[in-house]
Design a protein around this motif. Structure first.
Motif, PDB file in Angstrom:
ATOM      1  N   PRO A  74      -2.210   3.849  -4.002  1.00  0.00           N
ATOM      2  CA  PRO A  74      -1.950   2.617  -4.755  1.00  0.00           C
ATOM      3  C   PRO A  74      -2.027   1.388  -3.837  1.00  0.00           C
ATOM      4  O   PRO A  74      -1.533   1.419  -2.716  1.00  0.00           O
ATOM      5  CB  PRO A  74      -0.521   2.805  -5.275  1.00  0.00           C
ATOM      6  N   VAL A  75      -2.627   0.334  -4.364  1.00  0.00           N
ATOM      7  CA  VAL A  75      -2.709  -0.931  -3.611  1.00  0.00           C
ATOM      8  C   VAL A  75      -2.377  -2.085  -4.550  1.00  0.00           C
ATOM      9  O   VAL A  75      -2.910  -2.170  -5.660  1.00  0.00           O
ATOM     10  CB  VAL A  75      -4.118  -1.156  -3.016  1.00  0.00           C
ATOM     11  N   ALA A  76      -1.487  -2.960  -4.107  1.00  0.00           N
ATOM     12  CA  ALA A  76      -1.139  -4.151  -4.885  1.00  0.00           C
ATOM     13  C   ALA A  76      -1.378  -5.391  -4.041  1.00  0.00           C
ATOM     14  O   ALA A  76      -1.064  -5.416  -2.850  1.00  0.00           O
ATOM     15  CB  ALA A  76       0.320  -4.098  -5.330  1.00  0.00           C
ATOM     16  N   VAL A  77      -1.939  -6.400  -4.660  1.00  0.00           N
ATOM     17  CA  VAL A  77      -2.168  -7.692  -4.002  1.00  0.00           C
ATOM     18  C   VAL A  77      -1.380  -8.738  -4.768  1.00  0.00           C
ATOM     19  O   VAL A  77      -1.672  -9.026  -5.929  1.00  0.00           O
ATOM     20  CB  VAL A  77      -3.665  -8.059  -3.987  1.00  0.00           C
ATOM     21  N   ASN A  78      -0.352  -9.281  -4.115  1.00  0.00           N
ATOM     22  CA  ASN A  78       0.460 -10.323  -4.741  1.00  0.00           C
ATOM     23  C   ASN A  78       0.154 -11.644  -4.034  1.00  0.00           C
ATOM     24  O   ASN A  78       0.393 -11.793  -2.840  1.00  0.00           O
ATOM     25  CB  ASN A  78       1.938  -9.985  -4.627  1.00  0.00           C
ATOM     26  N   ILE A  79      -0.389 -12.581  -4.785  1.00  0.00           N
ATOM     27  CA  ILE A  79      -0.814 -13.862  -4.225  1.00  0.00           C
ATOM     28  C   ILE A  79       0.282 -14.907  -4.415  1.00  0.00           C
ATOM     29  O   ILE A  79       0.904 -14.973  -5.472  1.00  0.00           O
ATOM     30  CB  ILE A  79      -2.113 -14.344  -4.903  1.00  0.00           C
ATOM     31  N   ASN A  80       0.512 -15.699  -3.383  1.00  0.00           N
ATOM     32  CA  ASN A  80       1.430 -16.829  -3.488  1.00  0.00           C
ATOM     33  C   ASN A  80       0.658 -18.109  -3.187  1.00  0.00           C
ATOM     34  O   ASN A  80      -0.139 -18.145  -2.243  1.00  0.00           O
ATOM     35  CB  ASN A  80       2.583 -16.685  -2.499  1.00  0.00           C
ATOM     36  N   ILE A 137       0.858  -1.190   0.000  1.00  0.00           N
ATOM     37  CA  ILE A 137       0.000   0.000   0.000  1.00  0.00           C
ATOM     38  C   ILE A 137       0.890   1.235   0.000  1.00  0.00           C
ATOM     39  O   ILE A 137       1.741   1.402   0.869  1.00  0.00           O
ATOM     40  CB  ILE A 137      -0.935   0.036   1.231  1.00  0.00           C
ATOM     41  N   GLY A 138       0.683   2.100  -1.009  1.00  0.00           N
ATOM     42  CA  GLY A 138       1.419   3.354  -1.047  1.00  0.00           C
ATOM     43  C   GLY A 138       2.486   3.399  -2.112  1.00  0.00           C
ATOM     44  O   GLY A 138       2.558   2.544  -2.989  1.00  0.00           O
ATOM     45  N   GLY A 139       3.326   4.436  -2.035  1.00  0.00           N
ATOM     46  CA  GLY A 139       4.359   4.635  -3.033  1.00  0.00           C
ATOM     47  C   GLY A 139       3.763   5.063  -4.358  1.00  0.00           C
ATOM     48  O   GLY A 139       2.920   5.960  -4.429  1.00  0.00           O
ATOM     49  N   THR A 140       4.202   4.419  -5.428  1.00  0.00           N
ATOM     50  CA  THR A 140       3.706   4.647  -6.776  1.00  0.00           C
ATOM     51  C   THR A 140       3.138   3.342  -7.315  1.00  0.00           C
ATOM     52  O   THR A 140       3.176   2.313  -6.622  1.00  0.00           O
ATOM     53  CB  THR A 140       4.857   5.121  -7.680  1.00  0.00           C
ATOM     54  N   PHE A 141       2.666   3.339  -8.542  1.00  0.00           N
ATOM     55  CA  PHE A 141       2.133   2.129  -9.179  1.00  0.00           C
ATOM     56  C   PHE A 141       3.115   0.968  -9.042  1.00  0.00           C
ATOM     57  O   PHE A 141       2.756  -0.139  -8.639  1.00  0.00           O
ATOM     58  CB  PHE A 141       1.863   2.450 -10.650  1.00  0.00           C
ATOM     59  N   ASP A 142       4.407   1.221  -9.374  1.00  0.00           N
ATOM     60  CA  ASP A 142       5.405   0.159  -9.356  1.00  0.00           C
ATOM     61  C   ASP A 142       5.872  -0.177  -7.947  1.00  0.00           C
ATOM     62  O   ASP A 142       6.136  -1.341  -7.637  1.00  0.00           O
ATOM     63  CB  ASP A 142       6.608   0.545 -10.231  1.00  0.00           C
ATOM     64  N   LYS A 143       5.966   0.832  -7.076  1.00  0.00           N
ATOM     65  CA  LYS A 143       6.444   0.586  -5.711  1.00  0.00           C
ATOM     66  C   LYS A 143       5.462  -0.282  -4.936  1.00  0.00           C
ATOM     67  O   LYS A 143       5.879  -1.164  -4.173  1.00  0.00           O
ATOM     68  CB  LYS A 143       6.665   1.912  -4.980  1.00  0.00           C
ATOM     69  N   ALA A 144       4.174  -0.040  -5.118  1.00  0.00           N
ATOM     70  CA  ALA A 144       3.172  -0.853  -4.424  1.00  0.00           C
ATOM     71  C   ALA A 144       3.315  -2.319  -4.798  1.00  0.00           C
ATOM     72  O   ALA A 144       3.241  -3.211  -3.941  1.00  0.00           O
ATOM     73  CB  ALA A 144       1.762  -0.352  -4.758  1.00  0.00           C
ATOM     74  N   ALA A 145       3.555  -2.583  -6.093  1.00  0.00           N
ATOM     75  CA  ALA A 145       3.725  -3.964  -6.546  1.00  0.00           C
ATOM     76  C   ALA A 145       4.993  -4.579  -5.955  1.00  0.00           C
ATOM     77  O   ALA A 145       5.000  -5.733  -5.530  1.00  0.00           O
ATOM     78  CB  ALA A 145       3.775  -4.007  -8.073  1.00  0.00           C
ATOM     79  N   GLN A 146       6.084  -3.790  -5.926  1.00  0.00           N
ATOM     80  CA  GLN A 146       7.338  -4.307  -5.387  1.00  0.00           C
ATOM     81  C   GLN A 146       7.203  -4.693  -3.920  1.00  0.00           C
ATOM     82  O   GLN A 146       7.621  -5.776  -3.501  1.00  0.00           O
ATOM     83  CB  GLN A 146       8.449  -3.276  -5.538  1.00  0.00           C
ATOM     84  N   ILE A 147       6.613  -3.814  -3.118  1.00  0.00           N
ATOM     85  CA  ILE A 147       6.547  -4.116  -1.685  1.00  0.00           C
ATOM     86  C   ILE A 147       5.516  -5.204  -1.380  1.00  0.00           C
ATOM     87  O   ILE A 147       5.612  -5.887  -0.359  1.00  0.00           O
ATOM     88  CB  ILE A 147       6.305  -2.852  -0.832  1.00  0.00           C
ATOM     89  N   SER A 148       4.529  -5.376  -2.283  1.00  0.00           N
ATOM     90  CA  SER A 148       3.592  -6.490  -2.070  1.00  0.00           C
ATOM     91  C   SER A 148       4.313  -7.826  -2.226  1.00  0.00           C
ATOM     92  O   SER A 148       4.020  -8.791  -1.528  1.00  0.00           O
ATOM     93  CB  SER A 148       2.411  -6.405  -3.038  1.00  0.00           C
ATOM     94  N   LYS A 149       5.276  -7.863  -3.154  1.00  0.00           N
ATOM     95  CA  LYS A 149       6.060  -9.091  -3.315  1.00  0.00           C
ATOM     96  C   LYS A 149       7.049  -9.259  -2.168  1.00  0.00           C
ATOM     97  O   LYS A 149       7.281 -10.371  -1.682  1.00  0.00           O
ATOM     98  CB  LYS A 149       6.791  -9.090  -4.655  1.00  0.00           C
ATOM     99  N   LYS A 150       7.624  -8.148  -1.728  1.00  0.00           N
ATOM    100  CA  LYS A 150       8.553  -8.206  -0.594  1.00  0.00           C
ATOM    101  C   LYS A 150       7.840  -8.707   0.663  1.00  0.00           C
ATOM    102  O   LYS A 150       8.426  -9.405   1.495  1.00  0.00           O
ATOM    103  CB  LYS A 150       9.168  -6.827  -0.340  1.00  0.00           C
ATOM    104  N   ALA A 151       6.562  -8.374   0.787  1.00  0.00           N
ATOM    105  CA  ALA A 151       5.780  -8.848   1.935  1.00  0.00           C
ATOM    106  C   ALA A 151       5.721 -10.370   1.972  1.00  0.00           C
ATOM    107  O   ALA A 151       5.660 -10.982   3.043  1.00  0.00           O
ATOM    108  CB  ALA A 151       4.368  -8.262   1.878  1.00  0.00           C
TER     109      ALA A 151
END
Length: 280
Positions: free
Chosen positions: A263-269, A192-206
């Motif tokens: 921005p919000v990204a949901v990265n599913i594993n 949640i947050g940052g920019t379009f790309d940053k949200a995706a990056q930190i969702s994966k880092k999570a």
């Protein structure tokens, strides 16, 4: 100033590339065993027992947990007082992945161009993120990210006025739309947050946080706990066959953002949540 040698990085990455595809995370195994005891659906119980049996066979036979051995994602922390001799870190990681996927007889899934689709035949290049940190340590966290779950992930640029309720709605909609396609029970990374790309990056880092790790921010920790309950109430269940075990963990990372954005990204594993850490 500490010295780390190129070949040392290559060897460790090679070994860990094989290891993470064969051995289930111990914390993941514990969560599955607990979920079997708590699950009401007999079918869901049997599916999770099969997942654990699959791990036993993979470990015994030295074969992958899943045929999709993923794209390798690396999160690298480089100490500013450290020097790498004999080559650069990016090349070393990619060579380690190449050797590991060849020597470990792991499926090579990477294509050079997403449109022309020619296979690189060694599962490289890896996706690599760097942070320069204090000290003289090199830390590399490797993850094997399968695309059954990656394809069901999503990013959305919410309006700030949508607030926390909009964030929760988007997360739950993403999981509901994924259904059984992402091979639940899943681990959910949220950025949640940052920019379009940053949200995706930190969702994966999570997703590479320890599964037993509790968020240091009490507000986010409470939100993680609320979301896993809400996700499991969707009734998707293991492999989409129903039950109350859809997610094993929800991990949230945030980053400062612009006043006009949310921005919000949901990265599913999938249940084969594969990641390892290398310290040099």
């Amino acid at each position: 100033m500490k010295k780390v040698y190129y070949e040392e990085i290559v060897k460790r990455v090679k070994d860990k590339s094989i290891e993470m595809n064969i051995n289930m995370d111990k914390e993941l195994k514990t969560l599955l065993e607990r979920s079997i005891k708590e699950e009401d659906s007999s079918l869901a119980k049997e599916i999770m027992k099969d997942i654990l049996l699959n791990q036993e066979i993979a470990q015994k036979e030295g074969i992958p947990l899943c045929q999709d051995t993923g794209i390798v994602v690396a999160f690298v922390n480089i100490g500013q007082d450290l020097t790498v001799y004999g080559g650069n870190v990016t090349d070393a990681i990619n060579e380690g992945v190449s050797r590991g996927y060849k020597e470990g007889y792991l499926r090579k899934s990477i294509v050079e161009c997403p449109l022309r689709r020619k296979n690189t035949k060694d599962n490289t290049p890896a996706i690599i993120y760097y942070d320069i940190v204090e000290g003289e340590q090199l830390s590399i966290t490797l993850a094997a990210k399968g695309f059954g779950s990656e394809n069901m992930s999503a990013v959305k640029m919410l309006k700030p006025s949508e607030g926390i309720e909009g964030v929760k709605k988007f997360i739950l909609e993403t999981i509901k739309n994924a259904g059984g396609n992402c091979c639940p029970p899943i681990v959910v990374g949220v950025g949640i947050g940052g920019t379009f790309d940053k949200a995706a990056q930190i969702s994966k880092k999570a997703l590479v946080r320890d599964l037993s790790d509790k968020n240091k921010d009490p507000y986010l920790r409470e939100l993680e706990e609320e979301l896993i309950q809400e996700i499991n109430r969707l009734g998707i269940g293991p492999q989409g066959f129903g039950g109350k075990t859809t997610a094993l963990a929800v991990k949230i990372e945030t980053h400062p953002t612009h006043i006009a954005g949310l921005p919000v990204a949901v990265n599913i594993n999938c249940h084969a949540s594969r990641h390892v850490k290398i310290i040099l």
